[in-house]
Design an enzyme around this catalytic site. Structure first.
Site, PDB file in Angstrom:
ATOM      1  N   ALA A  29       0.873  -1.181   0.000  1.00 49.53           N
ATOM      2  CA  ALA A  29       0.000   0.000   0.000  1.00 49.53           C
ATOM      3  C   ALA A  29       0.910   1.232   0.000  1.00 49.53           C
ATOM      4  CB  ALA A  29      -0.966   0.000   1.187  1.00 49.53           C
ATOM      5  N   LEU A  30       1.794   1.235  -0.983  1.00 53.00           N
ATOM      6  CA  LEU A  30       2.883   2.219  -1.003  1.00 53.00           C
ATOM      7  C   LEU A  30       2.374   3.634  -1.251  1.00 53.00           C
ATOM      8  CD1 LEU A  30       5.623   0.252  -3.004  1.00 53.00           C
ATOM      9  CD2 LEU A  30       5.166   0.257  -0.540  1.00 53.00           C
ATOM     10  N   HIS A  31       3.078   4.586  -0.667  1.00 52.81           N
ATOM     11  CA  HIS A  31       2.776   6.013  -0.813  1.00 52.81           C
ATOM     12  C   HIS A  31       4.118   6.748  -0.956  1.00 52.81           C
ATOM     13  CE1 HIS A  31       4.022   6.244   3.350  1.00 52.81           C
ATOM     14  NE2 HIS A  31       3.097   5.380   3.692  1.00 52.81           N
ATOM     15  N   HIS A  34       7.084   5.812   1.408  1.00 51.57           N
ATOM     16  CA  HIS A  34       7.854   4.605   1.065  1.00 51.57           C
ATOM     17  C   HIS A  34       8.817   4.907  -0.098  1.00 51.57           C
ATOM     18  CE1 HIS A  34       4.069   2.501   2.592  1.00 51.57           C
ATOM     19  NE2 HIS A  34       4.996   1.981   3.354  1.00 51.57           N
ATOM     20  N   GLN A  58       3.222  -9.341  13.372  1.00 49.42           N
ATOM     21  CA  GLN A  58       3.396  -8.024  13.986  1.00 49.42           C
ATOM     22  C   GLN A  58       2.058  -7.324  14.230  1.00 49.42           C
ATOM     23  OE1 GLN A  58       5.923  -6.429  10.669  1.00 49.42           O
ATOM     24  NE2 GLN A  58       4.834  -4.537  11.075  1.00 49.42           N
ATOM     25  N   LYS A 148       9.142   7.896  10.795  1.00 47.56           N
ATOM     26  CA  LYS A 148       7.718   7.891  11.131  1.00 47.56           C
ATOM     27  C   LYS A 148       7.435   6.844  12.210  1.00 47.56           C
ATOM     28  CE  LYS A 148       3.141   7.118  10.147  1.00 47.56           C
ATOM     29  NZ  LYS A 148       2.990   5.835  10.772  1.00 47.56           N
ATOM     30  N   SER A 184       0.750   7.432   5.658  1.00 45.43           N
ATOM     31  CA  SER A 184       0.703   6.076   6.203  1.00 45.43           C
ATOM     32  C   SER A 184      -0.271   5.256   5.375  1.00 45.43           C
ATOM     33  CB  SER A 184       0.223   6.134   7.660  1.00 45.43           C
ATOM     34  OG  SER A 184      -0.168   4.855   8.090  1.00 45.43           O
ATOM     35  N   SER A 185       0.041   3.985   5.214  1.00 44.51           N
ATOM     36  CA  SER A 185      -0.881   3.103   4.470  1.00 44.51           C
ATOM     37  C   SER A 185      -2.241   3.084   5.157  1.00 44.51           C
ATOM     38  CB  SER A 185      -0.320   1.685   4.408  1.00 44.51           C
ATOM     39  OG  SER A 185       0.976   1.718   3.877  1.00 44.51           O
TER      40      SER A 185
END
Ligand code: AMP
Length: 277
Positions: A29-31, A34, A58, A148, A184-185
């Site tokens: 879910a790249l932005h 990233h 996680q 972040k 953020s994703s």
């Protein structure tokens, strides 16, 4: 860009390369945040690789795992545009040959029990397991992570020390939306109104930074909690820490490098952010 789905294929490819590798592990879910890591890696290495793997161990909350956004087609497009050299799309079976119910524990000390460690039990053990597994496969010269996730950066630094790893950790600044919201994703799960309100996290951090010389930390912390609650957030923590050793601080200490860390839930999305003081 080469795309590998099998561990042996990425290993075979990398065994033919003699150059330094820069590696960016992600959950997809790249932005642009990233991509900024990929761009930094490209500047400092001959080969740059990225991995996408939504790491189940996680997530301490199953619903959060199940709702994690998946945008693979767009991710591949962004990585090609950024001229990333390879993408490793790791599979659950290969990343966890022993299954995900085996407990992996790392001697992280207090990092594992404060703030994110306290709110998300087992989270950092899951992060360490997967980062260690990926580093063993990719063997990069440099590993790129985002500030972040400040506590995660400290955890990975500790992991590298525990493993006496030669991998160089490169921490990169947080990319933000125009209103200050940290990219953020998970922001994809906010609706339009929530996205506007969500800038309150960064506003809170800047408010504390701008007033740190006038008031004790506790006073600012209480004001920020009140503001967040008024906007409809459920605050998790607003904490001050030593930015070098992550010791939690009761008040500002001019002799230290400091960071304020914040976590709050908006709707059903948990957001985190931080700012160096
Ligand atoms: P994730 O896919 O959320 O696990 O993030 C993968 C990497 O990208 C981690 O090292 C994050 O800290 C980093 N990252 C996430 N958001 C940002 C951002 N807004 N700016 C810079 N790096 C980020």
């Amino acid at each position: 860009m080469y795309i590998f789905k099998k561990q042996k294929d990425v290993e075979t490819f990398l065994s033919t390369q003699s150059s330094s590798i820069g590696f960016v592990p992600t959950m997809g879910a790249l932005h642009p945040g990233h991509i900024s890591l990929v761009e930094k890696a490209k500047l400092e290495n001959v080969i740059t690789g990225c991995s996408i793997f939504i790491n189940p161990t996680q997530f301490n909350d199953l619903a959060d795992y199940q709702k994690y956004p998946v945008t693979l087609e767009n991710d591949v497009r962004l990585l090609i545009e950024a001229q990333c050299d390879f993408l490793f799309l790791a599979s659950l079976e290969e990343m966890y040959p022993g299954g995900t119910s085996v407990k992996y524990e790392f001697d992280l000390g207090p990092l594992n029990t404060v703030l994110e460690g306290k709110y998300r039990p087992g989270h950092f053990d899951g992060v360490c397991y997967i980062v260690d597994r990926l580093l063993n496969i990719i063997s990069p010269a440099r590993l790129y992570v985002g500030e972040k996730d400040f506590q995660q950066c400290m955890v990975i630094k500790k992991l590298l020390a525990l493993k006496t790893s030669k991998v160089q950790l490169v921490t990169c600044p947080t990319l933000r939306e125009e209103n200050g919201l940290a990219m953020s994703s998970r922001n994809m799960r906010l609706d339009d109104t929530q996205r506007i309100i969500a800038d309150q996290l960064f506003k809170s951090l800047t408010y504390i930074m701008e007033n740190q010389h006038e008031y004790p930390f506790e006073v600012l912390q209480n004001r920020v909690i009140k503001d967040l609650e008024e906007k409809g957030f459920i605050p998790g923590y607003i904490s001050l820490a030593d930015a070098d050793n992550f010791e939690l601080l009761d008040d500002f200490d001019r002799n230290r490098n400091m960071v304020v860390l914040i976590a709050a839930v908006l709707g059903d999305v948990r957001l985190i952010d931080n700012l160096r003081m």
